[in-house]
Every structure is written in structure tokens, then in C-alpha cells.
Design a protein around this motif. Structure first.
Motif, mmCIF file in Angstrom:
data_model
loop_
_atom_site.group_PDB
_atom_site.id
_atom_site.type_symbol
_atom_site.label_atom_id
_atom_site.label_comp_id
_atom_site.label_asym_id
_atom_site.label_seq_id
_atom_site.Cartn_x
_atom_site.Cartn_y
_atom_site.Cartn_z
ATOM 1 N N GLU A 488 -6.767 14.097 -22.698
ATOM 2 C CA GLU A 488 -6.846 14.300 -21.250
ATOM 3 C C GLU A 488 -5.850 13.409 -20.521
ATOM 4 O O GLU A 488 -5.156 13.825 -19.589
ATOM 5 C CB GLU A 488 -8.272 14.008 -20.761
ATOM 6 C CG GLU A 488 -9.173 15.216 -20.844
ATOM 7 C CD GLU A 488 -10.622 14.881 -20.547
ATOM 8 O OE1 GLU A 488 -11.453 15.746 -20.810
ATOM 9 O OE2 GLU A 488 -10.892 13.755 -20.078
ATOM 10 N N GLN A 489 -5.781 12.159 -21.018
ATOM 11 C CA GLN A 489 -4.860 11.199 -20.415
ATOM 12 C C GLN A 489 -3.424 11.717 -20.521
ATOM 13 O O GLN A 489 -2.659 11.698 -19.564
ATOM 14 C CB GLN A 489 -5.015 9.848 -21.152
ATOM 15 C CG GLN A 489 -4.146 8.720 -20.631
ATOM 16 C CD GLN A 489 -4.551 8.340 -19.207
ATOM 17 O OE1 GLN A 489 -5.697 8.559 -18.797
ATOM 18 N NE2 GLN A 489 -3.608 7.822 -18.423
ATOM 19 N N LYS A 490 -3.113 12.193 -21.748
ATOM 20 C CA LYS A 490 -1.766 12.694 -21.996
ATOM 21 C C LYS A 490 -1.447 13.859 -21.060
ATOM 22 O O LYS A 490 -0.378 13.933 -20.458
ATOM 23 C CB LYS A 490 -1.668 13.168 -23.448
ATOM 24 C CG LYS A 490 -0.435 12.650 -24.156
ATOM 25 C CD LYS A 490 -0.392 13.240 -25.530
ATOM 26 C CE LYS A 490 0.263 12.297 -26.496
ATOM 27 N NZ LYS A 490 0.059 12.778 -27.866
ATOM 28 N N GLU A 491 -2.426 14.758 -20.972
ATOM 29 C CA GLU A 491 -2.218 15.940 -20.127
ATOM 30 C C GLU A 491 -1.993 15.532 -18.675
ATOM 31 O O GLU A 491 -1.140 16.070 -17.976
ATOM 32 C CB GLU A 491 -3.444 16.860 -20.219
ATOM 33 C CG GLU A 491 -3.373 17.809 -21.399
ATOM 34 C CD GLU A 491 -4.660 18.567 -21.624
ATOM 35 O OE1 GLU A 491 -4.745 19.250 -22.645
ATOM 36 O OE2 GLU A 491 -5.574 18.443 -20.774
ATOM 37 N N LYS A 492 -2.808 14.524 -18.286
ATOM 38 C CA LYS A 492 -2.699 14.042 -16.904
ATOM 39 C C LYS A 492 -1.303 13.480 -16.652
ATOM 40 O O LYS A 492 -0.625 13.794 -15.666
ATOM 41 C CB LYS A 492 -3.762 12.961 -16.676
ATOM 42 C CG LYS A 492 -4.219 12.862 -15.228
ATOM 43 C CD LYS A 492 -5.375 11.896 -15.153
ATOM 44 C CE LYS A 492 -5.362 11.167 -13.834
ATOM 45 N NZ LYS A 492 -6.209 9.978 -13.891
ATOM 46 N N GLU A 493 -0.870 12.641 -17.634
ATOM 47 C CA GLU A 493 0.463 12.028 -17.487
ATOM 48 C C GLU A 493 1.542 13.093 -17.410
ATOM 49 O O GLU A 493 2.457 13.030 -16.594
ATOM 50 C CB GLU A 493 0.742 11.095 -18.666
ATOM 51 C CG GLU A 493 0.135 9.718 -18.467
ATOM 52 C CD GLU A 493 0.195 8.888 -19.740
ATOM 53 O OE1 GLU A 493 0.960 9.256 -20.666
ATOM 54 O OE2 GLU A 493 -0.530 7.881 -19.812
ATOM 55 N N GLU A 494 1.408 14.071 -18.316
ATOM 56 C CA GLU A 494 2.418 15.132 -18.330
ATOM 57 C C GLU A 494 2.453 15.899 -17.014
ATOM 58 O O GLU A 494 3.519 16.220 -16.487
ATOM 59 C CB GLU A 494 2.149 16.089 -19.492
ATOM 60 C CG GLU A 494 3.035 15.764 -20.677
ATOM 61 C CD GLU A 494 2.620 16.488 -21.932
ATOM 62 O OE1 GLU A 494 2.058 17.596 -21.829
ATOM 63 O OE2 GLU A 494 2.840 15.920 -23.013
ATOM 64 N N ALA A 495 1.248 16.141 -16.506
ATOM 65 C CA ALA A 495 1.157 16.882 -15.247
ATOM 66 C C ALA A 495 1.824 16.078 -14.123
ATOM 67 O O ALA A 495 2.574 16.631 -13.304
ATOM 68 C CB ALA A 495 -0.303 17.154 -14.913
ATOM 69 N N GLU A 496 1.557 14.773 -14.164
ATOM 70 C CA GLU A 496 2.164 13.911 -13.129
ATOM 71 C C GLU A 496 3.683 13.944 -13.233
ATOM 72 O O GLU A 496 4.394 14.035 -12.238
ATOM 73 C CB GLU A 496 1.660 12.477 -13.281
ATOM 74 C CG GLU A 496 0.361 12.251 -12.522
ATOM 75 C CD GLU A 496 -0.288 10.922 -12.898
ATOM 76 O OE1 GLU A 496 0.387 10.078 -13.527
ATOM 77 O OE2 GLU A 496 -1.478 10.755 -12.555
ATOM 78 N N GLN A 499 5.072 17.044 -11.976
ATOM 79 C CA GLN A 499 4.974 17.075 -10.527
ATOM 80 C C GLN A 499 6.137 16.284 -9.897
ATOM 81 O O GLN A 499 6.810 16.758 -8.979
ATOM 82 C CB GLN A 499 3.628 16.453 -10.112
ATOM 83 C CG GLN A 499 3.291 16.593 -8.638
ATOM 84 C CD GLN A 499 3.183 18.063 -8.216
ATOM 85 O OE1 GLN A 499 2.826 18.901 -9.024
ATOM 86 N NE2 GLN A 499 3.550 18.355 -6.983
#
Ligand SMILES: Nc1ncnc2c1ncn2[C@@H]1O[C@H](COP(=O)(O)OP(=O)(O)OP(=O)(O)O)[C@@H](O)[C@H]1O
Ligand SMILES: [Mg+2]
Length: 522
Positions: A488-496, A499
Motif C-alpha cells: 500500500e505504501q509503495k502504491e501510495k508513493e507511486e501515485a504521489e 501526481q
């Protein structure tokens, strides 16, 4: 001597002449009506002297040497009667059966009584007096049963007694019958190529019963009731216009007793088992043939249905991909051939299988139970498991306390033990299959003296195993949670990141536009 012979001949000649003379006189001087009258009374007189009727039942009927059903039924009926009545008996090991069957010996007569009517059965055989050498001694022998009864009882015998014998005989055969386990193996054609598959069988001797099956008692009762209702439901199914068959879907993790349940069902109902291996069935036509060849009173099992067929809803995609492959390999005929052969391995499709379950052919014979087992019920096509096809969905689950008690009774012969409380708690918290629990409950020695010690050791081992399993499970849960969080963390970072890249791009675009419009550089 010669003189004597001549004398005899002349005697015979004169007797014949006398008979002819009397007969000629009889015809000449008695009018035809009177002749009829005399003949009729002559017959009556002989009937009066011998008032019995004989009926024979041959072993084989028709030109194709088909064994007569009536003969077999009578044989069973009489073997039951004669073991009590006849004095000379013949012992036989009936084909496919382990038990000795006593039947009446040849020319022995036994008496039966039915509704106050007395009748006599005898077993007979005739051997043709040929001098020819025969490869099969006894093959020319003709065996038959003879039934003798008084002619005044004709109505009773032909009306109800014979059908009573046939019914009883068939019921006895059903009781004594050795059940079979059929499997479909690939046959070998005479040119070495794979021929169509056929059923082969062995004796079915699985010891599992519903008593030894560890599962929720209520569920077990329901299944047993369902099976009994089904097997007695001939008239009911006819009335509602439904083929006399029932589908079961057994699902659950490996080692929870799905295959054991099938064996218990077969033992409970006294049915044969057909173990259908779909991967060796070439195509739908063959599937239909195999189905038609199954006998009634049988359970047809397809194990691990999710592995046997591609039923995951991705069939179309795969087919398309295959077609593409075909086009690409145009220049390689040998490769193409082997690919073709490979495909022939199993062309059974979902629709073929559905036809197998509820197409019109499936109604042939009736009295069949179809069982599918799977580890992944969620992967199956919903069309396959809808009610009407799979009428009864049974989940076989991990061992809980109630199931454990059944296993403890079977394996250790105990109903209770001080350690049961702890085991019960652990089983509620930990998922362990009945197969694993059972493994821990196996006695390691057959010494009767230290039975109590061994029982305790077994239970303690089980507790240890459960604790280990619990720890592992919690570790696994932690690990899973950690991996999930990381993901989840990774996905969040990637999304950021994405963005911010997007924002940069937009910012650049705006700047470029400003430059173009205003000719200003900041
Ligand atoms: N519910 C049960 N009651 C009694 N014995 C069981 C039960 N479940 C499993 N066992 C024991 O475990 C062994 C394996 O069980 P079985 O082959 O029936 O599992 P399965 O569910 O068919 O597994 P798979 O999905 O791998 O085919 C059996 O030989 C049996 O002795
Ligand atoms: Mg199994």
C-alpha cells in the motif's frame, strides 16, 4: 438266439397288427363326436392321474446366449431357501463376490410354500451325449430349474408367486452384490494409436462410512436424509417430470474429506462408483458415450473439477490465443500435427459437460448421483453450479471440536478426556484439516497395556501441532499484514510520484503557452 429274435419280431408284428385293427374298427364304428368325447375323457383321465404342471426356466435365452434374468433371480431365491431346506447342497464362490453361496445340488428337490400353496423346485442339467472334444468342459451343459405345482394353483403361481420370486431374488442379489469402482482409462488401439476410453473396474472396498466421517453432525444428518429421499424417490421424480438424478458439489480445502465423503455415500446407498477422469476424455461425444455406459444405482465423481477443465471464464481468451498460434506456425507441419494431437487430449467443453449433467441423455437409466469436488469453488463457472445442476452444495471445512470428537472416537476409542477442553479451544482458533488431526491421532503401537499413556501422548502431540499451527498462522498473518502495508505504501508513493510528474507537465505546458502568447520569459 436268432430264433428268439425272430420270435420277438413276429410277436411285435402281430401286436401292431392288432392295434391297427382295433383303431380301424374304432374309427369305422364310432361316430366322430363320440371319438372326440372319448379322447377328451381320456385326457381328463390322464390329467386326473397326473394333476401337476411343470414349468422350466433355462439358464440362457435367445440366440445370443443372454443369461436369463429369471434364472439368476430364481437361483438367488432358491439359494436362500435351500440353505435351510435342501439336504444336498452345492457350495459356490459367486463371481465377483467373496462370500460362499450355498445352493441346491442337481436333481435335489425343495419344497416351497406360498399363501398356503405347496410347490416344488428342482435344479436340473442336461449334457448332450456328443463325443466331440470340447475346449470348455461343461460349456455344452444346459442348466435349468423346474417348478412343479398342482394345476388347481395355476392362478396363484402365475399371478403372484412368480413375480414374488423374481422380486425377492433381485433384492437378494442387490444385497450380496459386490460393488465396483469404475475408472475411465485411455485404451490402446490395435495400431498403437490412442483409442477411445472405456470403463474398467475393480472391487470397491473403501471402508469409509458416515459414522467415521468427521463433520458437523447436523450437516451429516441432512446429507443422509437427502440421500435416502433420493434413492426412494423413483415415483416422486416421475411425478414431477424430472430425471432421477442428483448433483452434489463438495468443496473445501485439501484434506477435509471430500473424497472420503464420496466413499461414505457409496457405502451408505450401496451404489457403484464411477470415477470420471475428464482429462483423458477426448471430446464431448466420448463423454456422452461413457455416461450412457454407466449403470444405474451409481455415483459418478469428477474430482478437482477446476483442474480438469478450464472453467474459469477465460476460455474465450485462451481459444483466441490458440488460434493465433496456429496461424503463426504455418510452415511447420510436424509441429502443427503434434499441436493438433495435444489438443485432442481433451476437447471436452463446458457446454458438453453441462449436457452431460442435465441434457436429455443424462436421464437414461436414472438413479444416478453426480458429484463434483473442488478446492476452489469461487473459480467455477456459475452456470455449472447453479441449483438443478448441482442441487446440493456441501462445504467440507476445517476440523472443529465436534468433528474432532468423531475422530477421537474412531482413532482412540474415547468419548472424553481431560485434554478435550484445551483441544476444543485451540481448534476453534486454528484451522487444521481433519486429515492433519487424524494423522496426530494414529496410535503408534498396538500394545494394549499402555493404551491410556498412548492416548494421552497422541492428544498432547495434537495440542503441540495445533499450537505450532496457530503460531505459524499468526506469523503468516503478521507477514501478510506487513506485505500488504508495504504494498500500500509503495502504491501510495507511486501515485504521489505520478501526481507530481503530472503537475510538472501541466506547469511546463502553461509556461510554454505564456511564452508563446506574450513572448515573455520570466
Ligand atoms: N472429515 C473427515 N473425516 C474423517 N477422516 C477424514 C476427514 N477428512 C479427511 N480425513 C482423512 O484424511 C485423508 C484425506 O482425506 P480426503 O482424501 O477425503 O480429502 P480431500 O478433501 O478429498 O482432499 P483433496 O482436496 O486433496 O482431494 C483421508 O484418508 C481420511 O482418512
Ligand atoms: Mg480428494
Amino acid at each position: 438266439m436268432v430264433m428268439m429274435k425272430g420270435e420277438q419280431w413276429s410277436n411285435l408284428g402281430s401286436t401292431m397288427a392288432a392295434i391297427m385293427f382295433v383303431y380301424a374298427m374304432f374309427r369305422q364304428y364310432f361316430p366322430p363326436q363320440l371319438q372326440d368325447y372319448i379322447f377328451r375323457y381320456g385326457k381328463k383321465l390322464s390329467n386326473f392321474m397326473y394333476p401337476y404342471i411343470h414349468v422350466t426356466f433355462d439358464e440362457f435365452i435367445g440366440e445370443r446366449m443372454k443369461k436369463s434374468e429369471a434364472f439368476s433371480a430364481i437361483q438367488n431365491y432358491l439359494s436362500d431357501k435351500s440353505s435351510a431346506n435342501a439336504k444336498r447342497l452345492k457350495a459356490d464362490v459367486v463371481k465377483d463376490s467373496q462370500s460362499l453361496v450355498l445352493s441346491m445340488d442337481y436333481n435335489e428337490e425343495i419344497t416351497d410354500e406360498f399363501n398356503g400353496v405347496k410347490l416344488w423346485w428342482s435344479a436340473n442339467r442336461t449334457t448332450p451325449k456328443t463325443q466331440q472334444f470340447s475346449f470348455y468342459p461343461g460349456a455344452d451343459e444346459k442348466r435349468f430349474y423346474t417348478l412343479k405345482f398342482h394345476k388347481r394353483d395355476r392362478q396363484v403361481i402365475t399371478g403372484i408367486y412368480l413375480s414374488h420370486v423374481l422380486k425377492q431374488g433381485k433384492a437378494i442379489a442387490a444385497d450380496n452384490r459386490q460393488r465396483k469402482l469404475y475408472s475411465n482409462g485411455a485404451g490402446q488401439g490395435w495400431l498403437g494409436n490412442r483409442s477411445s476410453t472405456t470403463w474398467t473396474h475393480v472391487a470397491f472396498e473403501h471402508p469409509a462410512t458416515f459414522d467415521t466421517l468427521a463433520m458437523d453432525a447436523k450437516k451429516k444428518r441432512e446429507i443422509k436424509k437427502d440421500l435416502v429421499t433420493f434413492s426412494n424417490g423413483k415415483e416422486y421424480y416421475a411425478k414431477i417430470g424430472k430425471a432421477w438424478k442428483r448433483g452434489y458439489l463438495l468443496y473445501g480445502p485439501p484434506g477435509t474429506g471430500k473424497s472420503t465423503m464420496v466413499a461414505a455415500m457409496a457405502n451408505f446407498l450401496n451404489y457403484d462408483v464411477y470415477d470420471l477422469e475428464l482429462t483423458t476424455v477426448k471430446n464431448n461425444v466420448e463423454l456422452r458415450r461413457l455416461l450412457i455406459e454407466t449403470s444405474n444405482k451409481s455415483i459418478i465423481v469428477i474430482e478437482d473439477i477446476d483442474c480438469s477443465l478450464d472453467l474459469t471464464g477465460q476460455r474465450e481468451e485462451k481459444k483466441k490465443k490458440k488460434k493465433k498460434d496456429d496461424k503463426n506456425e504455418g510452415g511447420d507441419p510436424i509441429g502443427a500435427m503434434s499441436k493438433n494431437e495435444e489438443r485432442k487430449e481433451s476437447e471436452v467443453t463446458l457446454s458438453g459437460l453441462l449436457n452431460f449433467i442435465d441434457g436429455i441423455w443424462s436421464a437414461c437409466g436414472g438413479e444416478r448421483i453426480i458429484v463434483f469436488t473442488t478446492n476452489h469453488v469461487e473459480k467455477l463457472d456459475p452456470a455449472l453450479i447453479r441449483r438443478g445442476r448441482m442441487d446440493n452444495h456441501v462445504e467440507m471445512s476445517y476440523c472443529r471440536f465436534e468433528a474432532f470428537k468423531v475422530l477421537a472416537k474412531n482413532y482412540l476409542d474415547i468419548d472424553s478426556h481431560p485434554l478435550f477442553g484445551e483441544i476444543g479451544n485451540l481448534l476453534e482458533e486454528t484451522d487444521m484439516t481433519p486429515a492433519d488431526v487424524a494423522e496426530n491421532l494414529m496410535l503408534k503401537s498396538d500394545d494394549d497395556d499402555d493404551d491410556d499413556d498412548e492416548v494421552e501422548t497422541c492428544l498432547k502431540n495434537l495440542i503441540e501441532a495445533l499450537k505450532t499451527a496457530k503460531e505459524e498462522a499468526s506469523k503468516k498473518a503478521e507477514e501478510d499484514a506487513r506485505l500488504k502495508a508495504e504494498k500500500e505504501q509503495k502504491e501510495k508513493e507511486e501515485a504521489e510520484k505520478e501526481q507530481s510528474v503530472k503537475e510538472d507537465v501541466t506547469q511546463d505546458a502553461i509556461s510554454a503557452k505564456e511564452v508563446k502568447e506574450n513572448g515573455v520569459i520570466h
